[in-house]
Design a protein around this motif. Structure first.
Motif, PDB file in Angstrom:
ATOM      1  N   ARG A 320      14.098 -40.738  45.827  1.00 23.93           N
ATOM      2  CA  ARG A 320      13.586 -39.931  46.937  1.00 23.93           C
ATOM      3  C   ARG A 320      13.771 -40.717  48.238  1.00 23.93           C
ATOM      4  O   ARG A 320      13.423 -41.901  48.310  1.00 23.93           O
ATOM      5  CB  ARG A 320      12.106 -39.641  46.704  1.00 23.93           C
ATOM      6  CG  ARG A 320      11.374 -39.060  47.896  1.00 23.93           C
ATOM      7  CD  ARG A 320       9.876 -39.013  47.620  1.00 23.93           C
ATOM      8  NE  ARG A 320       9.090 -38.810  48.827  1.00 23.93           N
ATOM      9  CZ  ARG A 320       7.760 -38.866  48.866  1.00 23.93           C
ATOM     10  NH1 ARG A 320       7.081 -39.136  47.760  1.00 23.93           N
ATOM     11  NH2 ARG A 320       7.123 -38.668  50.004  1.00 23.93           N
ATOM     12  N   SER A 344       3.251 -41.810  53.882  1.00 21.76           N
ATOM     13  CA  SER A 344       3.748 -40.756  52.988  1.00 21.76           C
ATOM     14  C   SER A 344       2.785 -40.504  51.837  1.00 21.76           C
ATOM     15  O   SER A 344       2.625 -39.370  51.373  1.00 21.76           O
ATOM     16  CB  SER A 344       5.132 -41.135  52.439  1.00 21.76           C
ATOM     17  OG  SER A 344       6.075 -41.282  53.473  1.00 21.76           O
ATOM     18  N   SER A 383      17.854 -43.382  50.705  1.00 24.00           N
ATOM     19  CA  SER A 383      17.548 -43.511  49.280  1.00 24.00           C
ATOM     20  C   SER A 383      17.837 -44.927  48.783  1.00 24.00           C
ATOM     21  O   SER A 383      17.874 -45.171  47.585  1.00 24.00           O
ATOM     22  CB  SER A 383      18.366 -42.492  48.460  1.00 24.00           C
ATOM     23  OG  SER A 383      19.749 -42.815  48.499  1.00 24.00           O
ATOM     24  N   GLU A 436      16.252 -35.923  42.153  1.00 22.43           N
ATOM     25  CA  GLU A 436      15.496 -36.840  43.001  1.00 22.43           C
ATOM     26  C   GLU A 436      14.372 -37.528  42.222  1.00 22.43           C
ATOM     27  O   GLU A 436      13.512 -36.871  41.642  1.00 22.43           O
ATOM     28  CB  GLU A 436      14.920 -36.088  44.194  1.00 22.43           C
ATOM     29  CG  GLU A 436      14.248 -36.979  45.211  1.00 22.43           C
ATOM     30  CD  GLU A 436      13.873 -36.215  46.475  1.00 22.43           C
ATOM     31  OE1 GLU A 436      14.779 -35.966  47.309  1.00 22.43           O
ATOM     32  OE2 GLU A 436      12.697 -35.845  46.626  1.00 22.43           O
ATOM     33  N   ASP A 438      11.078 -39.586  42.304  1.00 19.63           N
ATOM     34  CA  ASP A 438       9.978 -39.807  43.246  1.00 19.63           C
ATOM     35  C   ASP A 438       9.398 -41.216  43.061  1.00 19.63           C
ATOM     36  O   ASP A 438       8.925 -41.573  41.983  1.00 19.63           O
ATOM     37  CB  ASP A 438       8.896 -38.752  43.024  1.00 19.63           C
ATOM     38  CG  ASP A 438       7.839 -38.767  44.115  1.00 19.63           C
ATOM     39  OD1 ASP A 438       7.988 -39.540  45.089  1.00 19.63           O
ATOM     40  OD2 ASP A 438       6.864 -38.000  44.007  1.00 19.63           O
ATOM     41  N   TRP A 439       9.420 -42.004  44.154  1.00 17.63           N
ATOM     42  CA  TRP A 439       8.851 -43.356  44.100  1.00 17.63           C
ATOM     43  C   TRP A 439       7.345 -43.353  44.367  1.00 17.63           C
ATOM     44  O   TRP A 439       6.696 -44.395  44.245  1.00 17.63           O
ATOM     45  CB  TRP A 439       9.531 -44.283  45.114  1.00 17.63           C
ATOM     46  CG  TRP A 439       9.771 -43.651  46.471  1.00 17.63           C
ATOM     47  CD1 TRP A 439      10.947 -43.179  46.944  1.00 17.63           C
ATOM     48  CD2 TRP A 439       8.809 -43.429  47.517  1.00 17.63           C
ATOM     49  NE1 TRP A 439      10.794 -42.664  48.213  1.00 17.63           N
ATOM     50  CE2 TRP A 439       9.489 -42.811  48.588  1.00 17.63           C
ATOM     51  CE3 TRP A 439       7.440 -43.687  47.650  1.00 17.63           C
ATOM     52  CZ2 TRP A 439       8.847 -42.464  49.779  1.00 17.63           C
ATOM     53  CZ3 TRP A 439       6.798 -43.328  48.832  1.00 17.63           C
ATOM     54  CH2 TRP A 439       7.503 -42.723  49.877  1.00 17.63           C
TER      55      TRP A 439
END
Length: 555
Positions: A320, A344, A383, A436, A438-439
């Motif tokens: 992401r 975030s 990314s 994607e 997600d971190w």
């Protein structure tokens, strides 16, 4: 300043902390480690642990700098390599070196004679001018240096030699990639850790390390190296190959030439370089992890799982994108990336106020960054997996501002507790492992453990272990869908021995066949090789298509 084989070195007593500190100030080199030279293997062994393979490398005719695990309380100045677990040693490789080390008896700092990030100085007159105010004394001779060439850097990882900088002793020895019936090409690499390459038949000849093309002298060295390599190898290229990034100076140079230009995606070049080293032609999985590369969609890539071959690829999974408030300013100041991650996660300008970081920052500064991230003002998305390492290092209080490329990620590697083998568990993993990735669960788990006042050494290890698990699961998903079991690893992140060892172990436990670099660096120093490999495949495909067209219209 001492004139050597491929340029001048700046030399001080490695046991004299005051002299080392003075050299850092004059050279404008903050915390980046210095290379060292000792007279004998026995002398090196006083300060480092040395395996048999490392002994062979140190003693070889190539005489590279070898990164060795340092011993505690070795007696050298701590500011030679601050915060590092390794010291970079080499043995003498000129008669002058042997005489100096024999008479001195100790260990010398032997660092490239230049201002930070400029090319190494070679000429006597140039040295007296450029190094005035840096060096106190000059040891000159009349053996002219026709082409500047830095020392090569290598390490040994699981008994395999890994090249981190391919230069003196290794160039211009060719890399054989097969297929002799392809026109000669010139590949111009990237903008960081630049090297160029020329192909002739089935061989690719890479230049010495040129460096970062962000100053006039480095760019001049880049152009001179192209002329020199073509002249000594007597190769006249028919095509120029470059990266797709429109702002790379190497790309701008390529586009200005009169020859046909072939542009290659950054991470595909990384992947193809490993494939060429191991003579792989079939489809494979490619895990390419670095900081920055221009993506096919015009955004910044750098955490990429590809499926493909030398000719093409599909993007199976990617990190992401991470906000970079201030763009380049965020890369130079990893605390900005850390705060953008916190923002975030928690969605407020007061995010992480209870943490050591960012609790020590000016609230007004954080509010300004919140506006930038929220509105996308001068906040590109990336990314790049390297940026995640930067953010984690800043969150752990290890590095808020860097003095050299990848310093934050290196500090994260160096502090990691090697006895810790666990990550954060299932709660730190995203819900899917294709597309994607997600971190957010991983970073939320890290922040939660920081709030619990866990030790940075433990958390640095657990973060990297968990990140390895994330990519393992993405690779398992790709194998299940595509039936591909061979994995190539490339990109600057794989210079991190802690992370690489963990991921390599887990991949092998799951039955993958793993391929890594052995002839060129995993960083952008190997990019030119991959560019030529991909360009040749494109050219062969175009030629075949034209032949098929002619054949179909003559029947």
């Amino acid at each position: 300043a001492i004139r050597g084989l491929g340029g001048f070195h700046l030399v001080v007593d490695a046991a004299n902390a005051e002299a080392v500190a003075l050299l850092r100030r004059r050279k404008k080199r903050g915390a980046k480690p210095f290379a060292l030279m000792a007279a004998t293997l026995d002398s090196v062994q006083s300060y480092c642990r040395i395996s048999s393979r490392e002994r062979q490398l140190l003693s070889s005719s190539r005489r590279p700098i070898v990164l060795l695990e340092k011993k505690e309380n070795g007696g050298l100045a701590a500011n030679v390599a601050p915060g590092q677990n390794y010291l970079g040693f080499m043995l003498p490789y000129t008669p002058l070196h042997h005489l100096l080390l024999h008479d001195f008896g100790g260990v010398l700092v032997m660092t490239s004679a230049n201002l930070s990030e400029e090319p190494i100085v070679t000429g006597n007159a140039e040295a007296l001018e450029k190094l005035n105010g840096i060096a106190d004394y000059f040891l000159l001779h009349d053996r002219e240096i026709l082409q500047r060439c830095d020392d090569s850097i290598v390490c040994v990882d699981e008994e395999q030699t890994r090249i981190l900088r391919r230069s003196r002793g290794y160039v211009p020895a060719p890399v054989t990639i097969g297929d002799n019936d392809v026109p000669a090409m010139l590949a111009v690499g990237g903008t960081l850790k630049n090297t160029i390459a020329l192909s002739r038949g089935g061989q690719v000849f890479l230049s010495q390390h040129i460096g970062d093309l962000d100053n006039e002298r480095a760019y001049a060295f880049f152009r001179d190296s192209m002329d020199h390599l073509q002249r000594i190898l007597q190769i006249t290229p028919q095509y120029v190959v470059c990266d797709k990034h429109p702002e790379y100076l190497s790309t701008k140079w390529a586009r200005a030439q009169k020859l046909p230009v072939i542009e290659v995606q950054h991470h595909h070049a990384h992947m193809a370089a490993v494939m060429a080293e191991h003579q792989l032609r079939e489809k494979v999985l490619g895990l390419i992890l670095d900081g920055t590369g221009f993506g096919e969609d015009g955004t910044i890539w750098g955490g990429e799982l590809f499926a493909g071959d030398r000719r093409g690829f599909s993007r199976r999974a990617w990190l992401r994108p991470i906000p970079l408030p201030g763009g380049e300013a965020a890369i130079r100041n990893p605390w900005r990336i850390a705060w953008a991650i916190l923002y975030s996660l928690e969605g407020t300008a007061k995010a992480g106020k209870d943490l050591p970081f960012p609790g020590d920052r000016d609230p007004r500064e954080l509010e300004n960054l919140a506006v930038m991230v929220r509105r996308g003002i001068n906040t590109p998305l990336s990314s790049g997996c390297g940026r995640l390492f930067d953010g984690a290092a800043a969150l752990l209080g290890l590095c808020s501002r860097i003095d050299y490329e990848a310093e934050a990620a290196i500090r994260l590697e160096m502090v990691a507790d090697r006895t810790v083998v666990d990550g954060f568990g299932a709660t730190a993993r995203p819900g899917r492992f294709d597309g994607e990735l997600d971190w957010a669960p991983l970073m939320a788990a890290l922040v939660g453990e920081i709030r619990r006042r866990k030790e940075p050494r433990e958390l640095a290890a657990r973060f990297q272990n968990e990140l390895a698990e994330l990519w393992l699961r993405a690779l398992l998903r790709a194998r299940e869908e595509l039936g591909l079991n061979k994995v190539v690893l490339s990109g600057g992140v794989f210079q991190n021995r802690f992370f690489s060892a963990r991921l390599r172990l887990r991949l092998k436990q799951k039955g993958f066949t793993v391929y890594e670099h052995r002839l060129v660096p995993p960083n952008d120093g190997g990019l030119a090789l991959g560019q030529i490999v991909v360009a040749r495949e494109h050219l062969k495909a175009k030629t075949q298509s034209e032949e098929d067209y002619v054949l179909s219209h003559t029947r």
